[in-house]
Structure formats: structure tokens, C-alpha cells
Scaffold this motif. Structure first.
Motif, short mmCIF file in Angstrom:
data_model
loop_
_atom_site.label_atom_id
_atom_site.label_comp_id
_atom_site.label_asym_id
_atom_site.label_seq_id
_atom_site.Cartn_x
_atom_site.Cartn_y
_atom_site.Cartn_z
N TYR A 161 5.15 0.88 5.43
CA TYR A 161 5.88 -0.68 5.60
C TYR A 161 4.85 -1.00 6.71
O TYR A 161 5.31 -0.27 7.73
N GLU A 162 4.79 -2.35 8.01
CA GLU A 162 4.43 -2.74 9.00
C GLU A 162 5.23 -3.41 9.24
O GLU A 162 5.64 -4.26 9.32
N GLY A 163 5.72 -3.54 11.04
CA GLY A 163 6.53 -3.87 11.72
C GLY A 163 5.90 -4.57 12.95
O GLY A 163 5.23 -3.77 13.54
N SER A 164 6.93 -5.32 13.76
CA SER A 164 5.91 -5.95 15.36
C SER A 164 6.66 -4.37 16.30
O SER A 164 6.09 -4.23 16.95
N LYS A 165 7.48 -3.99 15.77
CA LYS A 165 8.19 -2.83 16.37
C LYS A 165 8.17 -1.31 16.06
O LYS A 165 7.32 -0.45 16.70
N TYR A 166 8.01 -1.53 14.65
CA TYR A 166 7.53 0.05 14.38
C TYR A 166 7.10 -0.03 12.49
O TYR A 166 6.81 -0.90 11.81
N ASP A 167 6.89 0.97 12.25
CA ASP A 167 4.98 0.91 11.36
C ASP A 167 6.33 3.03 10.69
O ASP A 167 7.26 2.90 11.14
N ALA A 168 6.19 2.37 8.87
CA ALA A 168 6.98 3.79 8.40
C ALA A 168 6.61 3.57 6.82
O ALA A 168 5.58 2.86 6.50
N LEU A 169 6.92 5.35 6.36
CA LEU A 169 6.69 5.28 5.04
C LEU A 169 8.01 5.61 4.81
O LEU A 169 8.23 5.69 5.13
N ALA A 205 0.63 -0.96 -0.17
CA ALA A 205 -0.08 -0.03 -0.25
C ALA A 205 0.49 1.32 0.01
O ALA A 205 2.41 1.18 -0.07
N THR A 206 0.21 1.98 -0.80
CA THR A 206 1.34 3.36 -0.30
C THR A 206 -0.02 4.52 0.48
O THR A 206 -0.90 4.96 0.67
#
Length: 202
Positions: A160-168, A148-149
Motif C-alpha cells: 500500500y502507498e500513501g501520502s503519509k505512510y507506506d505499508a505491507l 503489487a506484493t
């Protein structure tokens, strides 16, 4: 003479129990004194703990070290081999807590700026001109591209999705820009939207 000896023995025998009996109350008193002292110390500790819990620091934000980053971003922009970004127009509720430029980082020239957002969540900007895939994996602690954007100021940032951080993530030919943290998506997008090129390069 025999009777006298017997009498003395009897008196000695009857004196011993009296001594033992008198020793027992003394021992009991000592034990009670020790127990009372322990109980008193426990009560005192409990009272101190209660005061600490019921009267927390009135200014907890004092534990967070905030800093000014304009001068650092100007200096970094002059040294960086790419267009270095820095947020403009953020409210005072965005508190910068870390700032660093490393011209020879593990992923090339690396710029990093960390914040606490208005909700006291972590949000950060980081840029580097090294290998994009390794850089993204490292700074986001393994977050993965969702496909997704997020449209921010006319540009599409990968989510981006993660267990610790999400990110653009914005990947360009000469630099990779990552806005990440524990902050919610709207705050990350807000930070990304506030980024402007620091036009202080020679």
C-alpha cells in the motif's frame, strides 16, 4: 517705572529659550540611553541564540523515550483472540517507542508496536481482528493498495502507498497485520520478516 517693567519682561523672555535649549539635550540623552539599552538587550539575545544554535544537544536521542516490549507482548498474546506477532532478532538500532494492546479497540482487539528504525524513520506493527478495509484505511492514513506484493518469508504481503505512510499488509481470516511507516520499503520488509508468533497463549 515703565522702563523697569520693560527690562524685567525682556529678561524673562530671554530666559525662556535658554531653558528650552537646556531641556533638549536632556531629552536627547534620555532617548539615547533608552536606545542604547535596547541595542544592548538585542545584542545579548543574539549572543544567547548563537550559543544555542552552535552548541546543540550532544545527545539528541535522549529526547526519544524507548521501551522494552517483551513483557507487554507476552501479556497481549495471552489475551488476544488471534496469533499475536512480535519481532525477534532486531538489532539495538531498532528502538521501540510505543506499545499497546486494546482488547476492545475501534477495530476489535488491537495490538500496536511502534519503532524508530536505524535511520530514525517511523515503522510500526499493528494487528486487529475487526473489519480489514476500515482498519487498513485508518492505520495507514488512507494508503491505497498498489496491486503489487512483497514476498516475505514465503508469504505475499500487499503493498500500500500513501501520502503519509507506506505499508505491507497481510490479511488472514482471523486477523489483519499491517507493517507501516515512513521507513523505506526494505526496512518495512525487514520488520515484517522479523515477526514471529508470540507463543505464550494459554
Amino acid at each position: 517705572m515703565a522702563n523697569d517693567v520693560a527690562t524685567d519682561t525682556t529678561e524673562t523672555a530671554t530666559d525662556a529659550p535658554d531653558d528650552a535649549a537646556s531641556a533638549r539635550p536632556d531629552r536627547r540623552r534620555r532617548l539615547e540611553s533608552v536606545r542604547n539599552m535596547v541595542l544592548s538587550m538585542a545584542a545579548l539575545c543574539a549572543a544567547v541564540l548563537a550559543l544555542f544554535v552552535l552548541n546543540p544537544d550532544e545527545e539528541p536521542d535522549d529526547t526519544v523515550q524507548t521501551m522494552e516490549y517483551d513483557v507487554a507482548s507476552v501479556t497481549a498474546a495471552r489475551a488476544a483472540p488471534y496469533d499475536l506477532l512480535s519481532p525477534e532478532g532486531l538489532s539495538d538500532r531498532w528502538r521501540a517507542t510505543s506499545v499497546r494492546y486494546d482488547p476492545r479497540g475501534a477495530f476489535g482487539a488491537t495490538w500496536r508496536l511502534g519503532f524508530l528504525d536505524p535511520g530514525d524513520e517511523y515503522a510500526a506493527l499493528t494487528q486487529a481482528d475487526g473489519d480489514p478495509a476500515r482498519f487498513i484505511t485508518e492505520v495507514t492514513r488512507g494508503a491505497e493498495d498498489t496491486g503489487a506484493t512483497e514476498r516475505v518469508d514465503g508469504r505475499d504481503w500487499a503493498r500500500y502507498e500513501g501520502s503519509k505512510y507506506d505499508a505491507l499488509v497481510l490479511t488472514e481470516p482471523d486477523v489483519t497485520t499491517v507493517v507501516m511507516g515512513t521507513a523505506p520499503w526494505d526496512r518495512l520488509a525487514h520488520l515484517a520478516g522479523a515477526l514471529e508468533v508470540r507463543a505464550d497463549r494459554p
